[in-house]
Enzyme design. Sequence first.
Site, mmCIF file in Angstrom:
data_model
loop_
_atom_site.group_PDB
_atom_site.id
_atom_site.type_symbol
_atom_site.label_atom_id
_atom_site.label_comp_id
_atom_site.label_asym_id
_atom_site.label_seq_id
_atom_site.Cartn_x
_atom_site.Cartn_y
_atom_site.Cartn_z
ATOM 1 N N SER A 176 0.810 -1.223 0.000
ATOM 2 C CA SER A 176 0.000 0.000 0.000
ATOM 3 C C SER A 176 0.840 1.268 0.000
ATOM 4 C CB SER A 176 -0.947 -0.006 1.208
ATOM 5 O OG SER A 176 -0.227 -0.202 2.404
ATOM 6 N N HIS A 227 1.973 4.903 4.678
ATOM 7 C CA HIS A 227 1.137 5.547 3.670
ATOM 8 C C HIS A 227 1.594 6.972 3.398
ATOM 9 C CE1 HIS A 227 -2.344 2.605 4.840
ATOM 10 N NE2 HIS A 227 -1.354 2.017 4.217
#
Length: 343
Positions: A176, A227
């Site tokens: 991610s 992230h």
Amino acid sequence: MYRPRGIGGGMRRVGGRRQNANFYALYLALNIIQNITQLKHKPPVTLALIALNSCIHYFPDFFHGILPYHIAVGNIRKVCLKPSEIVVAFNRHNRIDFTRIFGSALVHADDIHLMYNMGSLLSKGLSLENHLGSLRFLYAVLCLWGMSHSLMVFISYALLCIGYDAPFYSCSVGFSGVIFALKYLNCQLSPEQQTRIMNFNVVSKYATWVELILIQIIVPNASFLGHLSGILAGVFWVHFKLDKVYTKINRLFFRFGRLFQSFRRPRYTYQRGTANTDNRANNGGGNDRDEDSEVAEAIQRSLLDQEREIAHNDENILDPSWVDLSSQSQNELRRRRLNRFDG
């Protein structure tokens, strides 16, 4: 990225992965397969990345001897992106732990984690690969992959220096971080366009930041720093024009290719009319072809001019009005004609 609870949860062991019999994960997988089959143009790099992540997750035995052992068996403790271990390996052993920097993205905590990431990769990769092209997209993924994970290590070390050590000793896995970098690039293609996130309309250039906050609220165990590092990698890529490096590399390989072809192309000498491969290296680079073609054209024009002149002289010689036959003998005409051809 994701921080597995207790490290061992969802971890793949040597005998295989502890599967989560979760119908929601199966639904996500079927949805991804349906979307792929409905695509008119199948992006090869995006599909290859999805296949690689999925095969490592579900068929680890296939990668024994191909990938590092800890990636193949899914040993999260040995392969996760843990900044403290990367810094220790660099300080003590003077080496970069590429297994953690790159391999941590290929291991996922459980089936739902994998399917969420692959669904997002499909949507973002489809748009970017069609826009950039497959080779440039692959170059972007590899660069953002290394940048996002390296930024996480640097930021966590900086936080450690000011007294906040939790990110430095955290352990994160998943693709991610790279996906968030791709999301930022995708949003910058049309920054003023409206996009929809959980029934809210958001301007595209802010969508990635909004999604960062929402995911952290919905999934508290998600790696916020991972992230964030992915988004920062996308910021560096877009605003520091790192894509130009690919253009320069591409031009360099193109020039080398043309130079290699010019050396392989046979050269001909006009004196002998045979191939002369020894002159290929001495005649220089890409201007040889232009010079040879100019010489050939000049020789051809010269030959045509001579033929026209000879034909014109023949016409004048055979023209009765050009010479007074009554005043000159046939022998004199032959002598003059031979003199013109010999001269």
